[in-house]
Structures are given as C-alpha cells and as structure tokens.
Design a protein around this motif. Structure first.
Motif, PDB file in Angstrom:
ATOM      1  N   LYS A  16       0.869  -1.186   0.000  1.00  0.00           N
ATOM      2  CA  LYS A  16       0.000   0.000   0.000  1.00  0.00           C
ATOM      3  C   LYS A  16       0.898   1.226   0.000  1.00  0.00           C
ATOM      4  N   SER A  17       0.419   2.291  -0.596  1.00  0.00           N
ATOM      5  CA  SER A  17       1.240   3.505  -0.657  1.00  0.00           C
ATOM      6  C   SER A  17       1.376   4.125   0.739  1.00  0.00           C
ATOM      7  N   ASN A  19       0.952   7.132   1.546  1.00  0.00           N
ATOM      8  CA  ASN A  19      -0.180   8.029   1.788  1.00  0.00           C
ATOM      9  C   ASN A  19      -1.433   7.281   2.220  1.00  0.00           C
ATOM     10  N   GLU A  20      -1.680   6.105   1.642  1.00  0.00           N
ATOM     11  CA  GLU A  20      -2.836   5.302   2.049  1.00  0.00           C
ATOM     12  C   GLU A  20      -2.714   4.860   3.509  1.00  0.00           C
ATOM     13  N   GLN A  23      -3.058   7.899   5.841  1.00  0.00           N
ATOM     14  CA  GLN A  23      -4.446   8.358   5.898  1.00  0.00           C
ATOM     15  C   GLN A  23      -5.318   7.413   6.713  1.00  0.00           C
ATOM     16  N   LYS A  24      -5.067   6.105   6.603  1.00  0.00           N
ATOM     17  CA  LYS A  24      -5.852   5.134   7.375  1.00  0.00           C
ATOM     18  C   LYS A  24      -5.634   5.346   8.871  1.00  0.00           C
TER      19      LYS A  24
END
Length: 114
Positions: A16-17, A19-20, A23-24
């Motif tokens: 997963k990036s 940023n992902e 953000q999570k």
C-alpha cells in the motif's frame, strides 16, 4: 498534538502507498473523537534493514505519543481500532502492533509556547 510514527518493513509501502497507510491511521485516530480536528500528525519510516526474531518478516509498529489525560480505556480503544483497520488492509502481515505513550503537559513545549 498526537503524533503517530509508523515504523515498518520497506515491503509494506510496496503493498500500500505511504499516503494510504498514513491516511488510514489518521482517519481511524480521528474517528475516536479523542483529538481536535486537524491536530493529528502521522509519519512513516520504512526500514530496509531490520531483524525480527532472526527473520525478515514484514512488520508494522506504531509509536503513538499523545497528551496525558486520556483514560486507559480510551487508549485501549484507540489501539484496538488502529490495529483492526491495519489488519484489514494488511491481512498477511504477521506483526502489526502499537504502543501509546503520554506526553506530560508540564514538560511539553513547542515553538508557539515560548
């Protein structure tokens, strides 16, 4: 005020990036209503070099530093919510963990306070 520092194996940011992932963790922490909107800070440190029980197993560990004043129950809920969300997006990662530490109000300082 709260700081969530994510240490992880480098492979995690290939699944997963960054940023992902950030953000999570941000969204999950915000959903607890323990922090003022806009105060949450999240960073990620992927590691190329590490040793986990003499293996190269993937891992995620979050160091959460929050201002004192939350109950043990509130901190437990925060921990469990974040780990639950990360388990959903990383079902095959064997090590996903978090610890929460309190900042002391009396000793905390930032540039706007001096």
């Amino acid at each position: 005020m709260p700081h969530f520092v994510i240490d992880c194996s480098e492979n995690i940011i290939k699944i997963k990036s960054p940023n992902e992932i950030i953000q999570k963790v941000y969204d999950t922490a915000e959903s607890t209503d323990l922090f003022d909107k806009g105060d949450i800070k999240v960073r990620i440190n992927p590691f190329e070099y590490y040793n986990i029980g003499n293996t190269k197993n993937d891992f995620i560990h979050i160091f959460a530093n929050i201002m004192e004043g939350r109950t043990v129950s509130q901190k437990k809920t925060l921990s469990e919510k974040i780990i639950t969300e990360l388990k959903l997006i990383f079902p095959n990662v064997p090590i996903i963990s978090i610890n929460i530490r309190d900042f002391e109000k009396a000793t905390y300082c930032n540039k706007s306070m001096v």
